[in-house]
Design a protein around this motif. Structure first.
Motif, PDB file in Angstrom:
ATOM      1  N   GLU A  34     -16.274 -14.399  -1.856  1.00 29.46           N
ATOM      2  CA  GLU A  34     -16.915 -13.746  -0.710  1.00 29.46           C
ATOM      3  C   GLU A  34     -16.689 -14.480   0.609  1.00 29.46           C
ATOM      4  O   GLU A  34     -17.516 -14.434   1.504  1.00 29.46           O
ATOM      5  CB  GLU A  34     -18.408 -13.538  -0.974  1.00 29.46           C
ATOM      6  N   GLY A  35     -15.527 -15.128   0.730  1.00 31.89           N
ATOM      7  CA  GLY A  35     -15.208 -15.840   1.953  1.00 31.89           C
ATOM      8  C   GLY A  35     -14.188 -15.146   2.831  1.00 31.89           C
ATOM      9  O   GLY A  35     -13.991 -15.530   3.978  1.00 31.89           O
ATOM     10  N   VAL A  36     -13.524 -14.117   2.289  1.00 35.00           N
ATOM     11  CA  VAL A  36     -12.446 -13.439   3.007  1.00 35.00           C
ATOM     12  C   VAL A  36     -12.527 -11.937   2.740  1.00 35.00           C
ATOM     13  O   VAL A  36     -12.791 -11.515   1.621  1.00 35.00           O
ATOM     14  CB  VAL A  36     -11.055 -13.955   2.540  1.00 35.00           C
ATOM     15  N   VAL A  37     -12.283 -11.146   3.799  1.00 32.02           N
ATOM     16  CA  VAL A  37     -12.079  -9.706   3.635  1.00 32.02           C
ATOM     17  C   VAL A  37     -10.627  -9.424   3.980  1.00 32.02           C
ATOM     18  O   VAL A  37     -10.124  -9.849   5.028  1.00 32.02           O
ATOM     19  CB  VAL A  37     -13.020  -8.864   4.524  1.00 32.02           C
ATOM     20  N   VAL A  38      -9.957  -8.728   3.058  1.00 32.67           N
ATOM     21  CA  VAL A  38      -8.562  -8.330   3.231  1.00 32.67           C
ATOM     22  C   VAL A  38      -8.516  -6.826   3.411  1.00 32.67           C
ATOM     23  O   VAL A  38      -9.179  -6.097   2.665  1.00 32.67           O
ATOM     24  CB  VAL A  38      -7.715  -8.752   2.003  1.00 32.67           C
ATOM     25  N   ARG A  39      -7.768  -6.381   4.404  1.00 29.91           N
ATOM     26  CA  ARG A  39      -7.526  -4.936   4.569  1.00 29.91           C
ATOM     27  C   ARG A  39      -6.194  -4.618   3.937  1.00 29.91           C
ATOM     28  O   ARG A  39      -5.163  -5.123   4.363  1.00 29.91           O
ATOM     29  CB  ARG A  39      -7.508  -4.533   6.034  1.00 29.91           C
ATOM     30  N   LEU A  40      -6.205  -3.813   2.874  1.00 30.42           N
ATOM     31  CA  LEU A  40      -4.984  -3.345   2.231  1.00 30.42           C
ATOM     32  C   LEU A  40      -4.553  -2.047   2.889  1.00 30.42           C
ATOM     33  O   LEU A  40      -5.377  -1.165   3.129  1.00 30.42           O
ATOM     34  CB  LEU A  40      -5.207  -3.128   0.738  1.00 30.42           C
TER      35      LEU A  40
END
Length: 154
Positions: A34-40
């Motif tokens: 829960e440290g990074v949000v990635v947009r695919l």
């Protein structure tokens, strides 16, 4: 008779294969820790790519921004971690997975082979060196955009 059986089997599974290929896992994904949000998103070449759009800790403990200082390309070492395209080249498989891609780790400056597979509650992301057995998996869950300050447009 055997050929007819295999032809019927192929036709029966074709809609599922096409549906899996038609439904890429685009959108916002929160990594396991829960440290990074990635947009695919779909890249220009039809592959699936991913960019970091949020970091829980965009700065080091001393307050300086986390920069891509380990990048092998010295011209890129001053860019912040947030906003980097970290996933490239994922292509759909027959079984609904996305494989053949690469993931970039700005912490080390290294690239790893990368695959994605849908799970009941999100995605299973696997990074590895050459052989999937020699790697690490994480479970990613859909990220909620509410309340997050994105470093890159989503």
């Amino acid at each position: 008779m055997i050929r007819l059986f295999f032809a019927a089997l192929l036709l029966a599974t074709l809609p599922a294969v096409l549906e899996a290929r038609a439904d890429p896992p685009t959108g916002l994904w929160l990594t396991e820790k829960e440290g990074v949000v990635v947009r695919l998103y779909e890249c220009d070449d039809g592959a699936l790519c991913g960019r970091t759009v949020w970091l829980k800790k965009p700065n080091w403990k001393d307050g300086t921004p986390r920069l891509d200082s380990k990048n092998p390309d010295t011209a890129l070492r001053d860019r912040p971690w947030c906003g980097i395209e970290v996933i490239t080249g994922l292509r759909p498989d027959e079984d609904g997975r996305w494989s053949g891609g690469e993931v970039y780790d700005p912490k080390t400056g290294e690239r790893f082979d990368f695959d994605l597979a849908r799970t009941d509650d999100g995605l299973k992301a696997r990074g590895y060196l050459g052989v999937p057995l020699l790697g690490k998996s994480e479970n990613w869950t859909p990220a909620e955009a509410d309340g997050l300050s994105f470093c890159d447009p989503v």
